[in-house]
Design an enzyme around this catalytic site. Sequence first.
Site, PDB file in Angstrom:
ATOM      1  N   GLU A   1       0.822  -1.212   0.000  1.00 59.23           N
ATOM      2  CA  GLU A   1       0.000   0.000   0.000  1.00 59.23           C
ATOM      3  C   GLU A   1       0.863   1.272   0.000  1.00 59.23           C
ATOM      4  O   GLU A   1       0.591   2.234   0.710  1.00 59.23           O
ATOM      5  CB  GLU A   1      -0.953  -0.007   1.198  1.00 59.23           C
ATOM      6  CG  GLU A   1      -1.905  -1.191   1.163  1.00 59.23           C
ATOM      7  CD  GLU A   1      -2.878  -1.225   2.323  1.00 59.23           C
ATOM      8  OE1 GLU A   1      -4.032  -1.634   2.113  1.00 59.23           O
ATOM      9  OE2 GLU A   1      -2.484  -0.859   3.452  1.00 59.23           O
TER      10      GLU A   1
ATOM     11  N   ASP B   1      -8.570  -8.806   3.792  1.00 57.45           N
ATOM     12  CA  ASP B   1      -8.255  -7.716   4.725  1.00 57.45           C
ATOM     13  C   ASP B   1      -9.281  -7.623   5.848  1.00 57.45           C
ATOM     14  O   ASP B   1     -10.107  -6.710   5.848  1.00 57.45           O
ATOM     15  CB  ASP B   1      -8.177  -6.393   3.971  1.00 57.45           C
ATOM     16  CG  ASP B   1      -7.642  -5.251   4.823  1.00 57.45           C
ATOM     17  OD1 ASP B   1      -7.141  -5.524   5.930  1.00 57.45           O
ATOM     18  OD2 ASP B   1      -7.720  -4.090   4.393  1.00 57.45           O
TER      19      ASP B   1
ATOM     20  N   GLU C   1     -12.798  -2.205  11.977  1.00 64.39           N
ATOM     21  CA  GLU C   1     -12.741  -1.422  10.739  1.00 64.39           C
ATOM     22  C   GLU C   1     -13.873  -1.781   9.784  1.00 64.39           C
ATOM     23  O   GLU C   1     -14.477  -0.905   9.170  1.00 64.39           O
ATOM     24  CB  GLU C   1     -11.384  -1.652  10.067  1.00 64.39           C
ATOM     25  CG  GLU C   1     -11.206  -0.904   8.762  1.00 64.39           C
ATOM     26  CD  GLU C   1      -9.825  -1.122   8.159  1.00 64.39           C
ATOM     27  OE1 GLU C   1      -9.572  -0.590   7.076  1.00 64.39           O
ATOM     28  OE2 GLU C   1      -8.988  -1.829   8.783  1.00 64.39           O
TER      29      GLU C   1
END
Length: 701
Positions: A293, A367, A395
């Site tokens: 990332e 993820d 998240e």
Amino acid sequence: MQKRIFTVLFFIVSFFSMADDGSRLWLKYDLIKDQKQKLSYQKYTKFISISANHPTLQKTAEELQMGFAGLLGTKTNIVSNNSQAGGVVLEVSTNQALTNDLANDGFAIFAQKGNLVISSKSEAGVLYGAFELLRRIQTGQSLNENIVSSPKIKIRMLNHWDNANGTVERGYAGSSIWKWNELPFRIDPRYIAYARANASLGINATSINNVNASSRFLTAEYLEKIKAVADVLRPYGIKVFISVNFRSPRTLGGLKTSDPLDPEVRKWWNEKTKEIHQYIPDFGGYLVKANSEGEPGPQDYGRTHADGANMLAEAMKPFSGIVIWRAFVYNADPNGDRFKEAYEQFKPLDGKFDEKVIVQVKNGPIDFMPREPFHPMFGNFPNTKLGIEFQITQEYLGQSTHLTYLAPMFKECLDTDTYSKGKGSTVAKVIDGSLYNNPNSLIAGVANTGSDANWCGHPFNQANWYAFGRLAWDYTLSSEKIANEWIGMTLTNDEKAKIQINEIMQKSLPTYISYTYPLGLHHMMGEGHHYGPEPWLTKAARPDWTSIYYHKADSVGLGFDRTGKLSNAIKLYSKEINETWGNPEKCDLNYLLWFHHIAWNKKLSTGNTLWEELCYRYYNGVVEVQKLQKDWLKLQPYIDTETFASVNARLKTQEKESIWWRDACVLYFKDFSKMPIPNSLTPPNRSLEEVKKIVEIYHLR
């Protein structure tokens, strides 16, 4: 002096017992009302004896002193080597029969000569034993049997994604608990509370800063600050790790490169590691996110992940610390499959990592989705130490709004069989080192702590921190047992209420999955903020950050075919798993769309078509949230008013947002299926365009 200490502790306990803002977490130590129970525990409260003036033993004695004062209303003095009966004896010993088979920080609790003995081979083990004793008193358990316990995993770590400016990446409970602007001269009392909470669970390591790391944390300015925190955590058996930026030799050292094979770069890391140990002699080690990332890494110089990790391991050779190298890597390939990226990059490196390196792998291949198949790296890397990384902060799980108890998710992954060495080769046995005889082992959880009074935002999010710690110590514990402990220590010890709350907690994750990602759908959340639905997302900074990359909805059906047409990711698993997950007729419906593109009119094992089943699950998710609301309302007489009101309000928001998820996904996929919503279900009272406007608000700046 002893009288003064007791007076202060009693004042603290008395003060906190008048209010419950959640700040005490599960260490509330409120007075036990059952007189019979209280008397059975008080027989061991005449004194607390410690055999050595060790900081950890002193903290252990003080914790017991405070716990006895709050729970039992007794004044208990701390003494040295007392020979009388009626107290608790803390001892570090290798001679006791009950400690012979214990791990270094395991413990035994047993009665001897009229005393209760807490024994371990280490001071930290004695501390963990003391917290186990207090947990049993808090939850009304008998002390009439010997208690012997050892951790199944050696390094039990929280990963903080906290930044130098006080923000927390994917944090939903306020700002960072680390007040860098005040350190090193002011030690916030919450650091001690944080240390106590972790020690009560056996968590023995913390990575103090974001994996998207700033080189600033390696400067003398910040090392002095980190030292101050490490000094607080050390007596509680917690070692500090630092997340590092791979470009630091250039950023801080002024070098022209950060190539891990460059002699000057290696020298820089050697010297920096020595410098860190001057501040923190028991430094735990480095945590590294590299070539992921946008983060720099060894691949920038044509090197491998092993080259980068081994360079840092070389710098750590003179010391006890380790290097944790994250395997969360994936290329921006619109025609690829992110599912396979980490496996394919790391598989050629199996056996090439230094003995001081642990490769940290996320529980699933994408993820931290609400439900993922276990990562295919587990069971396929016999020559590499693999640690597991869970996400405690929610998240993708409603953040601080939705009630989602995560122990069942953690358990589902840990208990799954990889079959890598035959039946019984579970993920847990891979990461605890037993399957491949690895001497070191690691389990990490991305922390959900923040500056909110209750630490975690949603009151029930505390349970996920608690559950992670308990499973890190002993992954064989059931999610029900862990929930029952947390409820008794945090909310109520009324047996009927505990049963009802436990049921709410066990239903919460399946409910969340039902109205967000049923049947194995994944990665359809709002862009950037990762909140709310956005299944229509077609453009992002990279293709694998869109939703359409994953759900592959078209006029034929739905789901990502990973059995050979789009990707052969299923082949990364064992033959036994291929026979189930790889077969759409046998695949667990919870994983169906992870591995198969299923026709809209295909009849499933439930008797419904895919389209019907999808609709029923989305709608049922909303119904289940409404049931959670009703069940919570019944508990009002047993719950502190502040906690009750907070959860009640969040459940109302959760209901509204479950309808948002349902409407967004059902209306969006309806355009592909061209099929009507089943007659038994009431169609949404808004259009897809109206739902899309809700999402647009989240992108306003």
